[in-house]
Design a protein around this motif. Structure first.
Motif, PDB file in Angstrom:
ATOM      1  N   LYS A   1     -55.958   5.186  75.918  1.00  0.00           N
ATOM      2  CA  LYS A   1     -55.693   5.910  74.679  1.00  0.00           C
ATOM      3  C   LYS A   1     -56.839   5.695  73.679  1.00  0.00           C
ATOM      4  O   LYS A   1     -57.634   4.762  73.835  1.00  0.00           O
ATOM      5  CB  LYS A   1     -54.379   5.418  74.056  1.00  0.00           C
ATOM      6  CG  LYS A   1     -53.196   5.391  75.013  1.00  0.00           C
ATOM      7  CD  LYS A   1     -52.830   6.763  75.534  1.00  0.00           C
ATOM      8  CE  LYS A   1     -51.507   6.726  76.304  1.00  0.00           C
ATOM      9  NZ  LYS A   1     -51.550   5.882  77.517  1.00  0.00           N
ATOM     10  N   PRO A   2     -56.896   6.527  72.629  1.00  0.00           N
ATOM     11  CA  PRO A   2     -57.918   6.321  71.595  1.00  0.00           C
ATOM     12  C   PRO A   2     -57.911   4.910  71.013  1.00  0.00           C
ATOM     13  O   PRO A   2     -58.967   4.351  70.725  1.00  0.00           O
ATOM     14  CB  PRO A   2     -57.563   7.373  70.540  1.00  0.00           C
ATOM     15  CG  PRO A   2     -56.945   8.480  71.330  1.00  0.00           C
ATOM     16  CD  PRO A   2     -56.149   7.788  72.401  1.00  0.00           C
ATOM     17  N   PHE A   3     -56.711   4.312  70.837  1.00  0.00           N
ATOM     18  CA  PHE A   3     -56.642   2.911  70.435  1.00  0.00           C
ATOM     19  C   PHE A   3     -56.533   2.079  71.705  1.00  0.00           C
ATOM     20  O   PHE A   3     -55.450   1.888  72.267  1.00  0.00           O
ATOM     21  CB  PHE A   3     -55.454   2.654  69.512  1.00  0.00           C
ATOM     22  CG  PHE A   3     -55.357   1.222  69.049  1.00  0.00           C
ATOM     23  CD1 PHE A   3     -56.379   0.655  68.310  1.00  0.00           C
ATOM     24  CD2 PHE A   3     -54.259   0.446  69.374  1.00  0.00           C
ATOM     25  CE1 PHE A   3     -56.311  -0.673  67.899  1.00  0.00           C
ATOM     26  CE2 PHE A   3     -54.174  -0.878  68.960  1.00  0.00           C
ATOM     27  CZ  PHE A   3     -55.205  -1.429  68.222  1.00  0.00           C
ATOM     28  N   TRP A   4     -57.675   1.594  72.164  1.00  0.00           N
ATOM     29  CA  TRP A   4     -57.776   0.994  73.487  1.00  0.00           C
ATOM     30  C   TRP A   4     -56.828  -0.191  73.676  1.00  0.00           C
ATOM     31  O   TRP A   4     -56.180  -0.317  74.727  1.00  0.00           O
ATOM     32  CB  TRP A   4     -59.218   0.533  73.744  1.00  0.00           C
ATOM     33  CG  TRP A   4     -59.375  -0.165  75.046  1.00  0.00           C
ATOM     34  CD1 TRP A   4     -59.474   0.407  76.273  1.00  0.00           C
ATOM     35  CD2 TRP A   4     -59.417  -1.580  75.265  1.00  0.00           C
ATOM     36  NE1 TRP A   4     -59.586  -0.557  77.250  1.00  0.00           N
ATOM     37  CE2 TRP A   4     -59.555  -1.793  76.643  1.00  0.00           C
ATOM     38  CE3 TRP A   4     -59.364  -2.693  74.424  1.00  0.00           C
ATOM     39  CZ2 TRP A   4     -59.629  -3.059  77.203  1.00  0.00           C
ATOM     40  CZ3 TRP A   4     -59.437  -3.964  74.976  1.00  0.00           C
ATOM     41  CH2 TRP A   4     -59.566  -4.134  76.350  1.00  0.00           C
ATOM     42  N   LEU A   5     -56.736  -1.065  72.687  1.00  0.00           N
ATOM     43  CA  LEU A   5     -55.968  -2.295  72.857  1.00  0.00           C
ATOM     44  C   LEU A   5     -54.508  -2.043  73.212  1.00  0.00           C
ATOM     45  O   LEU A   5     -53.872  -2.839  73.896  1.00  0.00           O
ATOM     46  CB  LEU A   5     -56.048  -3.141  71.581  1.00  0.00           C
ATOM     47  CG  LEU A   5     -57.403  -3.799  71.300  1.00  0.00           C
ATOM     48  CD1 LEU A   5     -57.422  -4.371  69.897  1.00  0.00           C
ATOM     49  CD2 LEU A   5     -57.686  -4.894  72.321  1.00  0.00           C
ATOM     50  N   GLY A   6     -53.971  -0.920  72.739  1.00  0.00           N
ATOM     51  CA  GLY A   6     -52.566  -0.637  73.002  1.00  0.00           C
ATOM     52  C   GLY A   6     -52.323   0.329  74.134  1.00  0.00           C
ATOM     53  O   GLY A   6     -51.216   0.853  74.292  1.00  0.00           O
ATOM     54  N   SER A   7     -53.345   0.576  74.953  1.00  0.00           N
ATOM     55  CA  SER A   7     -53.292   1.654  75.939  1.00  0.00           C
ATOM     56  C   SER A   7     -52.224   1.517  77.011  1.00  0.00           C
ATOM     57  O   SER A   7     -51.803   2.506  77.599  1.00  0.00           O
ATOM     58  CB  SER A   7     -54.650   1.792  76.637  1.00  0.00           C
ATOM     59  OG  SER A   7     -55.601   2.362  75.783  1.00  0.00           O
ATOM     60  N   LEU A   8     -51.785   0.302  77.288  1.00  0.00           N
ATOM     61  CA  LEU A   8     -50.882   0.103  78.426  1.00  0.00           C
ATOM     62  C   LEU A   8     -49.412   0.253  78.058  1.00  0.00           C
ATOM     63  O   LEU A   8     -48.551   0.036  78.908  1.00  0.00           O
ATOM     64  CB  LEU A   8     -51.118  -1.286  79.038  1.00  0.00           C
ATOM     65  CG  LEU A   8     -52.537  -1.580  79.535  1.00  0.00           C
ATOM     66  CD1 LEU A   8     -52.598  -2.962  80.181  1.00  0.00           C
ATOM     67  CD2 LEU A   8     -53.022  -0.515  80.502  1.00  0.00           C
ATOM     68  N   PHE A   9     -49.104   0.645  76.819  1.00  0.00           N
ATOM     69  CA  PHE A   9     -47.709   0.634  76.377  1.00  0.00           C
ATOM     70  C   PHE A   9     -46.824   1.564  77.200  1.00  0.00           C
ATOM     71  O   PHE A   9     -45.621   1.344  77.316  1.00  0.00           O
ATOM     72  CB  PHE A   9     -47.608   0.986  74.883  1.00  0.00           C
ATOM     73  CG  PHE A   9     -47.731   2.453  74.572  1.00  0.00           C
ATOM     74  CD1 PHE A   9     -46.597   3.247  74.451  1.00  0.00           C
ATOM     75  CD2 PHE A   9     -48.966   3.042  74.414  1.00  0.00           C
ATOM     76  CE1 PHE A   9     -46.709   4.601  74.171  1.00  0.00           C
ATOM     77  CE2 PHE A   9     -49.090   4.395  74.129  1.00  0.00           C
ATOM     78  CZ  PHE A   9     -47.960   5.177  74.010  1.00  0.00           C
TER      79      PHE A   9
END
Length: 533
Positions: free
Chosen positions: A516-524
């Motif tokens: 996702k654009p916000f990489w850190l939260g991509s695996l949600f």
């Protein structure tokens, strides 16, 4: 001739790495798996100990297997994962574990797991990268550890199996609590870890061959330096993931480009751990089988000073002014990025818009070194990790710039895990390393004396500023403090922010879902991802 030889050696090194990376990759692909996602990363994985994983790629891989209390699907936006976090006064927080969340062995995830995780981190004898995340909790010191004479944390109270309360020393911004305690912390299975030697977790079965999980995937195998193999967790509380097998392939960035083009890798991990050379981006954009998207990121490539060795701020400033960072951005990343003024990128709302990066000025750098009485004959060693081609090339340009003002510079290289270990021990003078920051501006987990502290900082004024910043409860109160912190980093030249690249999401069109654009939260939402076979 010296420069030609230098680049010839670099090219040969990269070619050897490429061949080795492709060889390892071929060994994995020889196995037959259906419903498989192959992800490319360009850094090695240091281990799988969620209490003490200092590198970003290890922390990212662990998110496949272990849960956080909350998710962060967008920058600064939080939603429940296995728990809900609520507060009425910004000081007393209630954590409620959702029903039907179980570990893969059938044991229910409980409030006791959360308390055990935090208490283990707070144990003065446990080595951990996460102590700075919990420093705001009542009963802990500013280092996130139990104060001498205490054997429990006064700010933690179990109400029942699904509920606990968290009391802070002072009221704090709920975004700070959600990010640091809710999102950054991964929860460990108490009934598994308490049977291990807590003081040697890095070598324990829990860290080397884990068997119990509550995340969307389960661990299968880690072939050191080659790949991590995961399989879908059929007991995952949100439903078994559609993609049954994941291989996280470790390769250099040149090999990653080749694998993306051929389709043997389905996506780059991105986020500074799956880096594609900027010179190859347009070529990948032209590949009809791939999608390529660019977004501003939170990652910054730094040149670290060992502040315990290079103690004179004027010497550090000279090094900073001697490096032509404009050239790094224009030549290396073709303008697809920015030069941060300090340790926050332009996408962060706390970035000071009035603080400009220190300008390139080699003559002023020479004057500062002369004024400081710096011994120009001494050898300065620049430590560089292999794998990221752009970073390796930047090292040679940095070396040229420093030599241009009369410094005697020697480059040394090591694989990423070895490099990180050396930097963590303070066994370096100058070192290249990137960090992917969270949105909350508190960075004490990187710069505090009690944290990872790769820069070997021991600065009481900085400690006071960071403590003040994370104990205020609103953006309006916190912003001036973080302005001061950014200015202090620049004034003291505590490190060199080289550049921040745009984050490229590169993946097969066969993949639905992904980074996702916000990489850190991509695996949600990874359990919903699917790939056409």
């Amino acid at each position: 001739m010296k420069k030609i030889l230098k680049y010839l050696i670099l090219s040969l090194t990269l070619m050897a790495t490429l061949v080795g990376g492709l060889s390892n990759y071929g060994q994995v692909q020889a196995q037959e798996f259906n419903d498989t996602l192959n992800i490319g990363v360009t850094n090695t994985v240091s281990g799988l100990n969620i209490f003490n994983s200092s590198d970003v790629v290890a922390q990212w891989v662990e998110r496949f297997m272990y849960p956080s209390l909350v998710d962060q699907p967008e920058a600064g936006v939080f939603s429940s994962n296995i728990a809900e976090i609520t507060t009425d006064d910004n000081q007393l927080y209630t954590i409620t574990i959702l029903d039907d969340v179980n570990w893969s062995d059938g044991t229910a995830v409980s409030s006791h797991d959360v308390v055990f995780t935090i208490t283990t981190i707070a144990d003065p004898q446990v080595e951990t990268h996460a102590a700075s995340y919990i420093t705001a909790i009542d009963g802990l010191g500013d280092d996130g550890k139990l104060v001498e004479g205490s054997d429990s944390i006064s700010g933690l109270e179990v109400i029942d199996d699904k509920t606990l309360t968290l009391t802070l020393k002072e009221p704090a911004d709920p975004a700070y609590v959600n990010e640091n305690i809710g999102f950054k912390l991964l929860i460990a299975p108490k009934h598994v870890v308490e049977e291990q030697d807590l003081y040697n977790l890095g070598s324990s079965e829990f860290a080397t061959n884990p068997t119990v999980f509550a995340g969307p995937y389960k661990f299968v195998k880690y072939e050191n330096g080659s790949y991590v193999q995961l399989e879908a967790n059929e007991t995952y509380f949100r439903g078994e993931p559609k993609i049954k097998n994941i291989f996280i392939q470790i390769m250099d960035s040149t090999a990653l480009v080749t694998a993306l083009q051929s389709g043997t890798v389905d996506m780059s991990a991105g986020g500074g751990i799956g880096v594609i050379p900027i010179t190859d981006i347009n070529m990948l954009r032209e590949n009809d089988n791939l999608t390529v998207e660019a977004n501003p990121g939170t990652s910054i490539q730094f040149m670290y000073f060992n502040n315990a060795v290079i103690t004179d701020a004027n010497v550090r400033k000279a090094f900073l002014m001697a490096i032509n960072r404009d050239r790094l951005v224009s030549d290396l990343i073709l303008g697809e990025g920015e030069i941060p003024a300090a340790t926050l990128t332009s996408m962060n709302p706390y970035t000071d818009p009035d603080l400009a990066p220190v300008a390139y000025d080699p003559e002023a750098a020479k004057a500062l070194l002369e004024e400081s009485g710096f011994d120009m004959s001494q050898e300065i060693v620049l430590s560089v990790p292999t794998g990221n081609v752009t970073r390796m090339t930047s090292a040679s340009l940095i070396e040229q710039d420093l030599e241009a003002i009369g410094l005697n510079v020697r480059q040394i290289t090591a694989d990423f895990a070895t490099h990180l270990s050396n930097v963590g021990k303070g066994d370096y003078q100058l070192a290249l390393l990137s960090l992917a920051f969270n949105v909350d501006p508190d960075q004490s987990s990187y710069w505090s004396k009690s944290s990872i502290n790769y820069a070997q900082l021991n600065d009481d004024h900085l400690e006071d500023l960071m403590l003040r910043g994370k104990t205020l409860t609103s953006f309006e109160e916190r912003f001036p403090v973080y302005q001061e912190i950014q200015a202090y980093f620049q004034e003291e030249a505590l490190l060199v922010p080289l550049y921040s690249e745009l984050q490229f999401i590169t993946q097969s069109k066969k993949l639905t879902g992904g980074i996702k654009p916000f990489w850190l939260g991509s695996l949600f939402d990874i359990e919903t991802w699917s790939i056409e076979q």
